[in-house]
Design an enzyme around this catalytic site. Structure first.
Site, PDB file in Angstrom:
ATOM      1  N   GLY A  43     -46.087  -5.840  76.299  1.00 44.85           N
ATOM      2  CA  GLY A  43     -45.429  -4.883  75.426  1.00 44.85           C
ATOM      3  C   GLY A  43     -44.210  -5.520  74.779  1.00 44.85           C
ATOM      4  N   GLN A  48     -35.949  -5.461  70.801  1.00 41.67           N
ATOM      5  CA  GLN A  48     -36.070  -6.782  71.435  1.00 41.67           C
ATOM      6  C   GLN A  48     -36.149  -7.919  70.419  1.00 41.67           C
ATOM      7  OE1 GLN A  48     -39.427  -5.507  74.213  1.00 41.67           O
ATOM      8  NE2 GLN A  48     -38.411  -7.112  75.380  1.00 41.67           N
ATOM      9  N   CYS A  87     -39.965  -8.305  81.816  1.00 43.11           N
ATOM     10  CA  CYS A  87     -39.605  -7.997  80.435  1.00 43.11           C
ATOM     11  C   CYS A  87     -39.427  -9.310  79.685  1.00 43.11           C
ATOM     12  CB  CYS A  87     -38.302  -7.200  80.434  1.00 43.11           C
ATOM     13  SG  CYS A  87     -37.737  -6.731  78.794  1.00 43.11           S
ATOM     14  N   LEU A  88     -39.945  -9.376  78.476  1.00 41.47           N
ATOM     15  CA  LEU A  88     -39.814 -10.607  77.680  1.00 41.47           C
ATOM     16  C   LEU A  88     -38.345 -10.929  77.367  1.00 41.47           C
ATOM     17  CD1 LEU A  88     -42.830 -10.244  75.193  1.00 41.47           C
ATOM     18  CD2 LEU A  88     -42.608 -11.889  77.068  1.00 41.47           C
ATOM     19  N   HIS A 129     -41.791   1.811  79.641  1.00 41.87           N
ATOM     20  CA  HIS A 129     -40.873   0.665  79.615  1.00 41.87           C
ATOM     21  C   HIS A 129     -40.435   0.377  78.171  1.00 41.87           C
ATOM     22  CE1 HIS A 129     -39.775  -3.639  80.887  1.00 41.87           C
ATOM     23  NE2 HIS A 129     -39.755  -3.687  79.563  1.00 41.87           N
ATOM     24  N   GLU A 130     -41.405   0.377  77.255  1.00 41.11           N
ATOM     25  CA  GLU A 130     -41.086   0.090  75.845  1.00 41.11           C
ATOM     26  C   GLU A 130     -40.294   1.231  75.211  1.00 41.11           C
ATOM     27  OE1 GLU A 130     -41.429  -2.891  75.093  1.00 41.11           O
ATOM     28  OE2 GLU A 130     -42.763  -3.335  76.783  1.00 41.11           O
ATOM     29  N   HIS A 133     -36.742   0.850  75.829  1.00 39.88           N
ATOM     30  CA  HIS A 133     -36.072  -0.122  74.941  1.00 39.88           C
ATOM     31  C   HIS A 133     -35.543   0.571  73.682  1.00 39.88           C
ATOM     32  CE1 HIS A 133     -36.538  -4.089  76.705  1.00 39.88           C
ATOM     33  NE2 HIS A 133     -37.818  -3.911  76.925  1.00 39.88           N
TER      34      HIS A 133
HETATM   35 NI    NI Z   1     -39.059  -5.038  78.134  1.00 43.55          NI
END
Ligand code: NI
Length: 162
Positions: A43, A48, A87-88, A129-130, A133
């Site tokens: 995701g 981000q 998480c990226l 989760h997204e 963000h």
């Molecule tokens: Ni994330």
């Protein structure tokens, strides 16, 4: 586009709704999917990559890539599950987070088509989760104080090494 990392204040900001669906919206979604794939993530959300719009993409195992714009979480199950997340924007560290098991979410595609889906398991987790963000919340913000500081310490240590 490049992925912003923990410590970048942009990650704490709330994203704005997408007001118009244009060729740019489609391009943003495509670039985000490509970046998510390149990072081997499941995701990726607008903030981000410094795009402060309410857009995120997902691609979990066994599913197709999905784009969610101006999403609303309509329902969440009472039942919750604990599962490991990463998480990226915080590469290399993982921690267990408790989230609802099932959700119902409404959103628009990059082409401006409205849809509603029910999701459970990993997809529900990734969507939540997204969605976080978009509100400026990271998964580590959902951990206990102790667990959060452990994860951050591990991340900092890893960053120094690499
Ligand atoms: Ni994330």
């Amino acid at each position: 586009m490049e992925i912003l990392l923990l410590g970048n204040e942009t990650l704490k900001e709330k994203a704005r709704p997408v007001k118009q669906f244009t060729a740019e919206t489609v391009k943003n979604a495509e670039e985000m999917i490509a970046l998510m794939h390149a990072g081997k993530g499941v995701g990726l959300a607008g903030p981000q990559v410094g795009l402060m719009e309410r857009i995120f993409v997902t691609h979990v195992d066994g599913d197709v890539p999905r784009v969610f714009i101006n999403p609303s979480i309509l329902e969440t199950s009472e039942k919750t599950v604990r599962y490991e997340e990463g998480c990226l924007s915080i590469p290399g560290v993982y921690a267990e987070v408790t989230r609802p098991e099932k959700i119902k979410v409404q959103a628009w595609s990059e082409k401006g088509k409205a849809f509603t889906i029910q999701a459970e398991g990993i997809l529900a987790r990734v969507i939540l989760h997204e969605y976080d963000h978009l509100e400026g919340t990271l998964f580590i913000d959902r951990l206990s104080k102790l667990a959060r500081s452990r994860v951050i310490a591990k991340y900092e240590k890893r960053k120094r090494v690499s």
